[in-house]
Design a protein around this motif. Sequence first.
Motif, PDB file in Angstrom:
ATOM      1  N   UNK A  21       0.827  -1.203   0.000  1.00  0.00           N
ATOM      2  CA  UNK A  21       0.000   0.000   0.000  1.00  0.00           C
ATOM      3  C   UNK A  21       0.866   1.260   0.000  1.00  0.00           C
ATOM      4  N   UNK A  22       0.235   2.374  -0.345  1.00  0.00           N
ATOM      5  CA  UNK A  22       0.898   3.684  -0.371  1.00  0.00           C
ATOM      6  C   UNK A  22       0.294   4.609   0.680  1.00  0.00           C
ATOM      7  N   UNK A  23       1.087   5.581   1.122  1.00  0.00           N
ATOM      8  CA  UNK A  23       0.606   6.573   2.082  1.00  0.00           C
ATOM      9  C   UNK A  23       1.358   7.878   1.855  1.00  0.00           C
ATOM     10  N   UNK A  24       0.624   8.990   1.809  1.00  0.00           N
ATOM     11  CA  UNK A  24       1.248  10.305   1.608  1.00  0.00           C
ATOM     12  C   UNK A  24       1.709  10.909   2.934  1.00  0.00           C
ATOM     13  N   UNK A  25       2.891  11.550   2.870  1.00  0.00           N
ATOM     14  CA  UNK A  25       3.401  12.337   3.990  1.00  0.00           C
ATOM     15  C   UNK A  25       3.775  13.701   3.430  1.00  0.00           C
ATOM     16  N   UNK A  26       3.218  14.765   4.000  1.00  0.00           N
ATOM     17  CA  UNK A  26       3.431  16.106   3.461  1.00  0.00           C
ATOM     18  C   UNK A  26       3.955  17.053   4.530  1.00  0.00           C
ATOM     19  N   UNK A  27       4.677  18.062   4.047  1.00  0.00           N
ATOM     20  CA  UNK A  27       5.205  19.104   4.923  1.00  0.00           C
ATOM     21  C   UNK A  27       5.059  20.438   4.222  1.00  0.00           C
ATOM     22  N   UNK A  28       4.525  21.420   4.935  1.00  0.00           N
ATOM     23  CA  UNK A  28       4.369  22.759   4.380  1.00  0.00           C
ATOM     24  C   UNK A  28       5.601  23.593   4.725  1.00  0.00           C
ATOM     25  N   UNK A  29       6.199  24.213   3.709  1.00  0.00           N
ATOM     26  CA  UNK A  29       7.387  25.042   3.934  1.00  0.00           C
ATOM     27  C   UNK A  29       7.173  26.412   3.300  1.00  0.00           C
ATOM     28  N   UNK A  30       7.875  27.394   3.813  1.00  0.00           N
ATOM     29  CA  UNK A  30       7.889  28.725   3.218  1.00  0.00           C
ATOM     30  C   UNK A  30       9.122  28.853   2.325  1.00  0.00           C
ATOM     31  N   UNK A  31       8.954  29.080   1.018  1.00  0.00           N
ATOM     32  CA  UNK A  31      10.105  29.241   0.124  1.00  0.00           C
ATOM     33  C   UNK A  31      11.088  30.260   0.664  1.00  0.00           C
ATOM     34  N   UNK A  32      12.369  29.965   0.501  1.00  0.00           N
ATOM     35  CA  UNK A  32      13.409  30.779   1.142  1.00  0.00           C
ATOM     36  C   UNK A  32      14.395  31.405   0.168  1.00  0.00           C
ATOM     37  N   UNK A  33      14.098  31.338  -1.142  1.00  0.00           N
ATOM     38  CA  UNK A  33      15.071  31.811  -2.127  1.00  0.00           C
ATOM     39  C   UNK A  33      14.392  32.671  -3.192  1.00  0.00           C
ATOM     40  N   UNK A  34      14.857  33.915  -3.318  1.00  0.00           N
ATOM     41  CA  UNK A  34      14.362  34.817  -4.352  1.00  0.00           C
ATOM     42  C   UNK A  34      15.195  34.651  -5.623  1.00  0.00           C
ATOM     43  N   UNK A  35      14.532  34.570  -6.762  1.00  0.00           N
ATOM     44  CA  UNK A  35      15.258  34.390  -8.026  1.00  0.00           C
ATOM     45  C   UNK A  35      14.712  35.324  -9.100  1.00  0.00           C
ATOM     46  N   UNK A  36      15.591  35.721 -10.000  1.00  0.00           N
ATOM     47  CA  UNK A  36      15.185  36.524 -11.154  1.00  0.00           C
ATOM     48  C   UNK A  36      16.190  36.307 -12.284  1.00  0.00           C
TER      49      UNK A  36
END
Length: 227
Positions: A21-36
Amino acid sequence: MKKLLPILLLPILGFSYELNFNKNFSKVVNPDLLTTNITISVEKKDENKVNIEIEKFNDFIKKANDIVLKNGSFTLSPKYKYHDNKQEFAGYIGNLRYLAESKNAKDLNSFMDKLISIKDNIKSDDVNLNISNVSWNTSDDLQNKSFDDLRLEAINWIDSYSKSLSNTITKQCEVSKINIFETNTGNVVYARTEMAYSSMQKSIADVTPISSEQNITINPNFILECK
């Protein structure tokens, strides 16, 4: 968010079973890198004049220490125009490109302001500066750490689950295999619209974009043997 998918129960020996069987594990993060993305374009009749203008930017870019610059490239191509169905040589086009990254909005703003100042001091329509949308992204370090945390969480969970299942069905259930699939999903917020800059637009560069949360997810496939 954890979602348990249907369990496939297969007999493998007389009174033994394999659970897959499968099971999802998730984590919410705040992006930490500005790019242009930075692009400097120069059009001149003379090849040497193209290189002179490009070097004014490149000299500054090479000395920039407060940001990370990647994927640098320079191309020089001939330009042609058509007159009376004939191709005529019109000069050269030089393009200098970089990807700029920083975890500090102030440093990135300062870098962009200085590029704008160089462009304004040249005072020529043959020289164009383009700075793309500034966006928040998840750095490799943050992403790898998050995946490590989720893998550990998945291993601890399946260990606890196998013990609980063993007690429930009065059989010895052991983990025989774990396959882990990783994904990174979420919305990227853009700091501002792509534009060619001039001195009248400097204040637009001085922004601190708001980052949005991103979900980093793993979807392990567990195989248990219960005997």
